[in-house]
Design an enzyme around this catalytic site. Sequence first.
Site, PDB file in Angstrom:
ATOM      1  CE  LYS A  84     -15.240 -20.466  -3.221  1.00 31.01           C
ATOM      2  NZ  LYS A  84     -14.143 -20.650  -3.719  1.00 31.01           N
TER       3      LYS A  84
HETATM    4  O1  G3P Z   1     -10.986 -19.538  -4.485  1.00 33.36           O
HETATM    5  C1  G3P Z   1     -11.228 -18.435  -5.168  1.00 33.36           C
HETATM    6  C2  G3P Z   1     -10.262 -17.356  -5.507  1.00 33.36           C
HETATM    7  O2  G3P Z   1      -9.373 -17.430  -4.161  1.00 33.36           O
HETATM    8  C3  G3P Z   1      -9.462 -17.656  -6.934  1.00 33.36           C
HETATM    9  O3  G3P Z   1      -8.191 -16.809  -6.840  1.00 33.36           O
HETATM   10  O4  G3P Z   1      -5.961 -16.765  -7.930  1.00 33.36           O
HETATM   11  O5  G3P Z   1      -7.802 -17.636  -9.029  1.00 33.36           O
HETATM   12  O6  G3P Z   1      -8.058 -15.280  -8.634  1.00 33.36           O
HETATM   13  P1  G3P Z   1      -7.573 -16.614  -8.234  1.00 33.36           P
END
Ligand code: G3P
Length: 222
Positions: A84
């Site tokens: 990533k």
């Molecule tokens: O994996 C990255 C992403 O899904 C993060 O999600 O909920 O932290 O905005 P969030």
Amino acid sequence: MKFFIDTADLDEIREANAMGVLDGVTTNPSLMKKAGGADFHEHIFRICEIVDGDVSAEVTAVDYDGIMEEGRTLAGIHKNVVVKVPLIMDGIKALKSFKEQGIRTNCTLCFSSTQALIAAKAGATYISPFMGRVDDISWDGLQLVEDIVEVYSNYGFETQVLAASIRHPMHVARCAQIGVDVATMPLAVISRLLKHPLTDNGLEKFLADWADYRAEGETVRP
Ligand code: G3P
């Protein structure tokens, strides 16, 4: 549409995997902090042993050489590891080099279709638009995903759209209509996808009627 779980919590990964519908895992430094554990590389290996699918592990370097070094090490942990990489200038350069070296990538922190376009041109395996975080600032996360799917389709890019930062089942439903390749979600969202009050009410009534039928049978039927 592939389902990935967006967590580094091993118990949550095991629970989702037991449903039989899990295609992979995405992690990030914040999810690693939440899950805890002493050794990042060991943790990623354990995830790979649970799920037979792509597992995204994020680099934390922000310079080209650092990203390449970390990424090569991460890719060496297991054949299913996807590196990533943040959507920054040195990240874009690294995407191209990783592609040349046969290392698969997930380009993360995407918030615009032009960012997604350049990541695809650099050869990213996946692009991760963060829908929920766009919604959080009163913009339209779904529109972002729709725009990226359209742009990629216009030019036949092979980069897969991985909808991320998903907060609720309607995000998933609309992503499926738009035609994203992958949705990555927390366990709570995966669980909520199958819930419907009419299913629960209907089952309750069926089971009650079945109990009555069985009880009547004991007195009426031989
Ligand atoms: O994996 C990255 C992403 O899904 C993060 O999600 O909920 O932290 O905005 P969030």
